[in-house]
Design a protein around this motif. Sequence first.
Motif, mmCIF file in Angstrom:
data_model
loop_
_atom_site.group_PDB
_atom_site.id
_atom_site.type_symbol
_atom_site.label_atom_id
_atom_site.label_comp_id
_atom_site.label_asym_id
_atom_site.label_seq_id
_atom_site.Cartn_x
_atom_site.Cartn_y
_atom_site.Cartn_z
ATOM 1 N N TYR A 178 -8.328 -2.044 9.892
ATOM 2 C CA TYR A 178 -7.574 -2.017 8.636
ATOM 3 C C TYR A 178 -7.265 -3.428 8.150
ATOM 4 O O TYR A 178 -7.251 -3.692 6.943
ATOM 5 N N GLY B 245 -7.180 1.865 -1.260
ATOM 6 C CA GLY B 245 -6.241 0.884 -0.735
ATOM 7 C C GLY B 245 -6.584 -0.524 -1.168
ATOM 8 O O GLY B 245 -5.699 -1.319 -1.532
ATOM 9 N N ASN C 11 -8.089 -4.967 4.433
ATOM 10 C CA ASN C 11 -7.050 -5.565 3.590
ATOM 11 C C ASN C 11 -7.427 -6.977 3.161
ATOM 12 O O ASN C 11 -7.278 -7.350 1.990
ATOM 13 N N LEU D 65 0.827 -1.208 0.000
ATOM 14 C CA LEU D 65 0.000 0.000 0.000
ATOM 15 C C LEU D 65 0.863 1.261 0.000
ATOM 16 O O LEU D 65 0.409 2.341 0.376
ATOM 17 N N THR E 211 -3.599 4.406 0.338
ATOM 18 C CA THR E 211 -4.942 4.388 0.924
ATOM 19 C C THR E 211 -5.627 5.736 0.827
ATOM 20 O O THR E 211 -6.844 5.839 0.982
#
Length: 328
Positions: free
Chosen positions: A284, A259, A288, A205, A211
């Motif tokens: 997060y 992201g 992901n 990322l 992101t």
Amino acid sequence: MTIGTRTLGTLEVSAQGLGCMGMSQAYGDTSDRAESVATVHRALDLGVTLLDTANVYGDGANEELVGQAIAGRRDEVVLATKFGIVRDAEGNQGAKGDPDYVRQCCDESLRRLGVDHIDLYYQHRVDAGVPIEETVGALAGLVAQGKIRTYGLSECGAQTIRRAHAVHPVTAVQSEYSLWTRGIEDDVLPTCTELGVGVVPFSPLGRGFLTGAITSASQLGEGDMRRGLPRFGEDNLNTNLAIVDALRAIAERRGVTAGQLALAWVQSRGEHVVPIPGTKRRTYLEQNVAAAELQLSADELAEIEAAAPAEAIAGDRYPAHLQRNVGR
């Protein structure tokens, strides 16, 4: 929500791993150990098996944290750690790879992690003063002893991979790889594909930049390593923000975040490619992991690459004193 699997050499791992470095250093506040442990537990619950740490992260503290988090769940984990980065009293970074050092580091990591073997043991940076054949010979000895299952290399050059592979098969190569760091596409990625070596992109990322959460260098705290990276300087940052804006527009059409789009692009690079986005928070992590199942069409991939052409990225990856240890 669960995640699929891929293979790195002989290892079956989750299609996406978890980079644990930020839980102990580099990206601001690391005081919430309980949340970090909870993030590891949540990763395992979601089927993430590949956990990545290193002896140098937090001067050993990260290995201890990961060891605490996986206690009682060791059989669910493909555990990766590293040796080979050394720092002097002034903080200057170098590399070390002599056989005695390799063996010493392995024993120390096993103790900190609280395990009897490491699944994937990387040389973090190649030591220019020690032939790679000597380092790999020591690693092969650790395999024979059962202390490690497999080994890998990190931030190395294609010729080093070939030389190492001739001594003992390389399982994986870990390098920075994302839409804004594509250097391994020239030689390293094709070499790994040819030899059947897995590729483990770290910072997929762009150290959080892709992101869209970072819009100014002033957001980065005093302890954040990104303050010293050229791409995060205000002049370069402003240029690079245009790329994130373009990615965000594509992502919104798909109903995902910028992201997630950037992660899905990395996932699309091949079935032997297993990115390890790092986070210390469950929120997060879940975003992901969701990206691992995002399928992109050929047209979407082309549009993403047009929005983020490699030559448009402003600023180098590292300052010169760190860059010299990369690509050996």
